[in-house]
Each structure stands twice: as C-alpha cells, then as structure tokens.
Design a protein around this motif. Structure first.
Motif, PDB file in Angstrom:
ATOM      1  N   SER A 145      63.872 -22.675  17.398  1.00 45.67           N
ATOM      2  CA  SER A 145      63.973 -23.997  16.771  1.00 45.67           C
ATOM      3  C   SER A 145      63.410 -23.984  15.353  1.00 45.67           C
ATOM      4  N   ASP A 146      62.343 -23.191  15.129  1.00 46.65           N
ATOM      5  CA  ASP A 146      61.773 -23.073  13.777  1.00 46.65           C
ATOM      6  C   ASP A 146      62.769 -22.419  12.824  1.00 46.65           C
ATOM      7  N   LEU A 147      63.386 -21.338  13.285  1.00 46.17           N
ATOM      8  CA  LEU A 147      64.379 -20.658  12.452  1.00 46.17           C
ATOM      9  C   LEU A 147      65.585 -21.555  12.197  1.00 46.17           C
ATOM     10  N   ALA A 148      65.955 -22.324  13.211  1.00 46.48           N
ATOM     11  CA  ALA A 148      67.083 -23.249  13.041  1.00 46.48           C
ATOM     12  C   ALA A 148      66.781 -24.284  11.967  1.00 46.48           C
ATOM     13  N   ASP A 149      65.564 -24.835  11.987  1.00 42.47           N
ATOM     14  CA  ASP A 149      65.166 -25.812  10.973  1.00 42.47           C
ATOM     15  C   ASP A 149      65.173 -25.189   9.580  1.00 42.47           C
ATOM     16  N   LEU A 150      64.661 -23.959   9.482  1.00 43.33           N
ATOM     17  CA  LEU A 150      64.608 -23.281   8.185  1.00 43.33           C
ATOM     18  C   LEU A 150      66.010 -22.996   7.648  1.00 43.33           C
ATOM     19  N   TYR A 151      66.830 -22.360   8.440  1.00 44.79           N
ATOM     20  CA  TYR A 151      68.142 -21.943   7.949  1.00 44.79           C
ATOM     21  C   TYR A 151      69.099 -23.119   7.756  1.00 44.79           C
ATOM     22  N   SER A 152      68.881 -24.197   8.493  1.00 42.37           N
ATOM     23  CA  SER A 152      69.721 -25.392   8.293  1.00 42.37           C
ATOM     24  C   SER A 152      69.435 -26.065   6.959  1.00 42.37           C
ATOM     25  N   GLN A 153      68.302 -25.716   6.353  1.00 40.68           N
ATOM     26  CA  GLN A 153      67.936 -26.281   5.058  1.00 40.68           C
ATOM     27  C   GLN A 153      67.950 -25.236   3.942  1.00 40.68           C
ATOM     28  N   THR A 154      68.437 -24.044   4.246  1.00 42.77           N
ATOM     29  CA  THR A 154      68.453 -22.966   3.259  1.00 42.77           C
ATOM     30  C   THR A 154      69.721 -23.025   2.415  1.00 42.77           C
ATOM     31  N   LEU A 155      69.514 -23.095   1.122  1.00 48.60           N
ATOM     32  CA  LEU A 155      70.625 -23.097   0.171  1.00 48.60           C
ATOM     33  C   LEU A 155      71.127 -21.680  -0.075  1.00 48.60           C
ATOM     34  N   LEU A 156      70.170 -20.743  -0.157  1.00 49.96           N
ATOM     35  CA  LEU A 156      70.510 -19.348  -0.411  1.00 49.96           C
ATOM     36  C   LEU A 156      69.418 -18.473   0.184  1.00 49.96           C
ATOM     37  N   ASN A 157      69.822 -17.461   0.934  1.00 49.52           N
ATOM     38  CA  ASN A 157      68.889 -16.529   1.565  1.00 49.52           C
ATOM     39  C   ASN A 157      68.951 -15.196   0.827  1.00 49.52           C
ATOM     40  N   LEU A 158      67.790 -14.717   0.382  1.00 50.17           N
ATOM     41  CA  LEU A 158      67.719 -13.429  -0.306  1.00 50.17           C
ATOM     42  C   LEU A 158      67.206 -12.373   0.663  1.00 50.17           C
ATOM     43  N   HIS A 159      68.007 -11.352   0.888  1.00 49.19           N
ATOM     44  CA  HIS A 159      67.578 -10.202   1.692  1.00 49.19           C
ATOM     45  C   HIS A 159      67.316  -9.068   0.715  1.00 49.19           C
ATOM     46  N   PRO A 160      66.061  -8.821   0.336  1.00 53.07           N
ATOM     47  CA  PRO A 160      65.765  -7.950  -0.807  1.00 53.07           C
ATOM     48  C   PRO A 160      65.862  -6.455  -0.534  1.00 53.07           C
ATOM     49  N   CYS A 161      66.059  -6.052   0.718  1.00 57.89           N
ATOM     50  CA  CYS A 161      66.032  -4.629   1.070  1.00 57.89           C
ATOM     51  C   CYS A 161      67.120  -3.840   0.344  1.00 57.89           C
ATOM     52  N   ILE A 162      66.741  -2.676  -0.127  1.00 59.40           N
ATOM     53  CA  ILE A 162      67.729  -1.749  -0.679  1.00 59.40           C
ATOM     54  C   ILE A 162      68.415  -1.016   0.471  1.00 59.40           C
ATOM     55  N   TYR A 163      67.627  -0.576   1.429  1.00 60.54           N
ATOM     56  CA  TYR A 163      68.160  -0.013   2.665  1.00 60.54           C
ATOM     57  C   TYR A 163      67.571  -0.780   3.843  1.00 60.54           C
ATOM     58  N   ASP A 164      68.401  -1.129   4.799  1.00 64.34           N
ATOM     59  CA  ASP A 164      67.941  -1.753   6.032  1.00 64.34           C
ATOM     60  C   ASP A 164      68.910  -1.339   7.129  1.00 64.34           C
TER      61      ASP A 164
ATOM     62  N   TYR B 121      69.773  -2.702   9.771  1.00 64.55           N
ATOM     63  CA  TYR B 121      70.692  -3.804  10.058  1.00 64.55           C
ATOM     64  C   TYR B 121      70.365  -5.026   9.219  1.00 64.55           C
ATOM     65  N   GLY B 122      69.278  -5.723   9.524  1.00 65.23           N
ATOM     66  CA  GLY B 122      68.947  -6.960   8.808  1.00 65.23           C
ATOM     67  C   GLY B 122      69.400  -8.173   9.599  1.00 65.23           C
ATOM     68  N   MET B 123      68.850  -8.337  10.808  1.00 69.27           N
ATOM     69  CA  MET B 123      69.297  -9.403  11.698  1.00 69.27           C
ATOM     70  C   MET B 123      69.072 -10.792  11.115  1.00 69.27           C
ATOM     71  N   THR B 124      68.080 -10.964  10.241  1.00 70.13           N
ATOM     72  CA  THR B 124      67.842 -12.297   9.668  1.00 70.13           C
ATOM     73  C   THR B 124      69.034 -12.771   8.838  1.00 70.13           C
ATOM     74  N   ILE B 125      69.840 -11.844   8.321  1.00 68.45           N
ATOM     75  CA  ILE B 125      71.055 -12.222   7.596  1.00 68.45           C
ATOM     76  C   ILE B 125      72.040 -12.899   8.550  1.00 68.45           C
ATOM     77  N   VAL B 126      72.197 -12.317   9.722  1.00 70.58           N
ATOM     78  CA  VAL B 126      73.122 -12.848  10.727  1.00 70.58           C
ATOM     79  C   VAL B 126      72.573 -14.154  11.315  1.00 70.58           C
ATOM     80  N   GLU B 127      71.252 -14.221  11.488  1.00 74.07           N
ATOM     81  CA  GLU B 127      70.635 -15.447  11.994  1.00 74.07           C
ATOM     82  C   GLU B 127      70.788 -16.591  10.993  1.00 74.07           C
TER      83      GLU B 127
END
Length: 335
Positions: free
Chosen positions: A207-226, A228-234
């Motif tokens: 529910s916390d992640l849902a609240d955050l991502y529902s209000q996110t205009l742009l998500n920065l995933h700064p990794c050069i290598y990852d 996977y990066g599940m937070t991108i899919v979430e």
C-alpha cells in the motif's frame, strides 16, 4: 524419502548458492535429476566493483561456471546476463544448452492493489487525471555505489530551482545499513539541495508503494548495470514512467521486459554529465502528456506479467532443453 517419492522431473537451482544443496541431495539420494540453473544475479559481474577482493571474485566465478556446466537448462533475468553466462562463465556448458531470459513476475500483492485502484478510479486511462495526481520525482533503489544512487543527489542539486518552480518534490527511498557513510552522504546532499524533499528510510509495503507510485511523475532508476530492477516494473504497475540507462557500459534487465522501442521506459545515457542529464529531465518534466503516455504503456505491460506468465515462460525454457545420455550426448531437442 519425500524427494524420492515425489520423483521430480527437474530440480530448479536458484543462483550459485543453491548448488551445494543440490549436490548434497543428489549424493544422499543416489539419484541424478535434470537441473535448471535459474540465475537471478551474476555475482562474478556485480560483486567485483569494490566490496569484494580477487579471491571472492574467483570463488563466485568458479561456482557460477560450475552451475552452468551442470545444467540442462539455464536462465537469467535478461538477454545480456544470459549472454554473460554463455560466454564468460560457459566454458563447460553442455552442447545444446542455450541460456535464455526469464522475467520475474510482478508481486501479486502489488498487482492486486494496482488492479483494484485502476478499476475504481480509471485514473490511468485519462491523461488529464494522470497529470493532476503526480508530484514526485522518485528514486527507489538501495543506497549504494552499485546502484549509482549518488546520481540522484547530483541531479537534485542541479534541478533544485526548477523543481521548486514546478512544484515537483524529490522522493528518495531505499535501504542501507545504519551508519553507512555513502547513504548518509546521499541523504544529506538531497536535504541540503531541497529541504522539502522526502527521504523515506523505512520499509514500504504494497500500500505504501502504491501511494508513492500513484503520485510519481517520473521515476529515476540510476543504475548503470542492474540484473533486473523490479522497482521499475512496480512503478509501471501504477503508470509511473521510468528513466533507465541506455548508454554504453551497462544494462538494466527490466529495460528489456519494458521495451524502450515500444515507449514503455525512457532511455537516457546515465553516464553522461549530470548537467546534460538534468537538461533532458527538464524537457521530460515539461512534457507531461508524453510522461502519461509512457506511464500507461508501461502499466499495460507490467500488469500483464503475473505468476502464470512467468511460469509459462519457464516451462518454455524447460521444454526446449536438450536431453542427454550418461555420456552427455544430446538425445533430442525437447523433453
């Protein structure tokens, strides 16, 4: 006894750390099973960058190479990692075994929340409604050099005035060990650049992640290598568009599942100068209809990949694996 009674067709070995258990079980039971090596993280690649020494890297390489050589099927979280397993760790790989990508599913609890919110609000089908609900520039990764989190701090320092003018709030969340100097430095830089920034240090449930991502205009995933990066899919599950690295010198697994060429993520060269990256982010933040379009495209893809889809992909990998005789000769191409 229970394993022998079950008579498995396959044993799934997740990462090199499961290999000793597989070997012990096989020896204790006096049985040989077909083994699938499911690699979630290539330690040989990810660990060498500073935290472990040469002896540790050699250990990881030996164990991962051994797992690849024993397997009748091999998977990784991206085509890039699959290629690394085949070329850098596949000296003893068996004839006919080809490492393949296998994408992890979106967490079912998070998927259920996303589907429920989308059903109730129908928010994501409207660009206008999407824009009104978004105010965060988010970064949600572990605070460590491996994740390149310092880039987020550098960008906030450059973008601080612009973000304030646009009423956009930085939101940084990610775990780190207590007293970690790197993490403390990142948090301090973000706070000093923008005191209104939100820095969340605790655990975030569905529910916390849902609240955050529902209000996110742009998500920065700064990794050069990852891997996977599940937070991108979430984030995508709530129609939040993500920036991912697309330059030379690295790769992010989730940027294969969410395809940049299909407008499902936003590729930028995150090894460029922070000022250049900041200028590109400014343009993106001023084009909210484009961000909404990317967010909606990524949401459709993210919500489609549930546990059944993940299992179907795994079955395809196993069903296409070669059979071997006791001398390791290929019998035929399928189970």
């Amino acid at each position: 006894m229970y394993v022998a009674k079950f008579r498995p067709s396959w044993v799934l070995v997740v990462d090199w750390s499961s290999l000793p258990a597989f070997e012990s079980l096989s020896m204790a039971m006096g049985m040989k099973w077909r083994m699938a090596f499911l690699n979630f993280r290539i330690y040989t690649v990810s660990e060498y960058q500073g935290e472990d020494g040469r002896a540790e890297k050699r250990f990881y390489k030996d164990m991962e190479s051994k797992a690849v050589s024993m397997a009748s099927a091999v998977s990784a979280l991206s085509s890039r990692d699959a290629n690394i397993l085949a070329t850098q760790l596949g000296e003893g790989i068996r004839d006919g075994v080809v490492p393949k990508p296998h994408f992890p599913p979106l967490r079912e609890d998070l998927r259920a929340v996303a589907l429920a919110r989308n059903s109730i609000n129908q928010e994501f089908g409207s660009t206008e409604k999407w824009q009104k609900s978004r105010l965060y520039l988010t970064c949600c990764v572990r605070l460590s050099p491996e994740k390149n989190t310092e880039l987020f701090a550098s960008l906030i320092e450059v973008l601080a005035v612009f973000l304030s003018q646009q009423q956009i709030v930085p939101f940084l969340c990610g775990g780190a060990k207590r007293g970690n100097p790197y993490a403390d430095r990142i948090r301090m830089r973000v706070r000093e650049a923008m005191p209104e920034a939100i820095i969340y240090e605790g655990f975030m449930g569905a529910s916390d992640l849902a609240d955050l991502y529902s209000q996110t205009l742009l998500n920065l995933h700064p990794c050069i290598y990852d891997a996977y990066g599940m937070t991108i899919v979430e984030a995508a599950a709530f129609a939040s568009p993500s920036i991912v690295h697309a330059g030379s010198g690295g790769a992010v697994g989730a940027a294969e599942f969410l395809d940049p060429s299909q407008g499902q993520v936003i590729p930028l060269d995150l090894m460029a100068d922070p000022q250049k990256i900041a200028d590109e982010i400014k343009e993106l933040l001023l084009n909210r209809s484009y961000l909404a379009k990317v967010g909606c495209a990524s949401q459709e893809r993210s919500l489609s990949w549930d546990e059944d889809a993940n299992a179907d992909q795994l079955m395809g990998i196993l069903e296409s694996a070669p059979l071997f005789t006791k001398d390791n000769d290929v019998v035929n191409g399928v189970i």
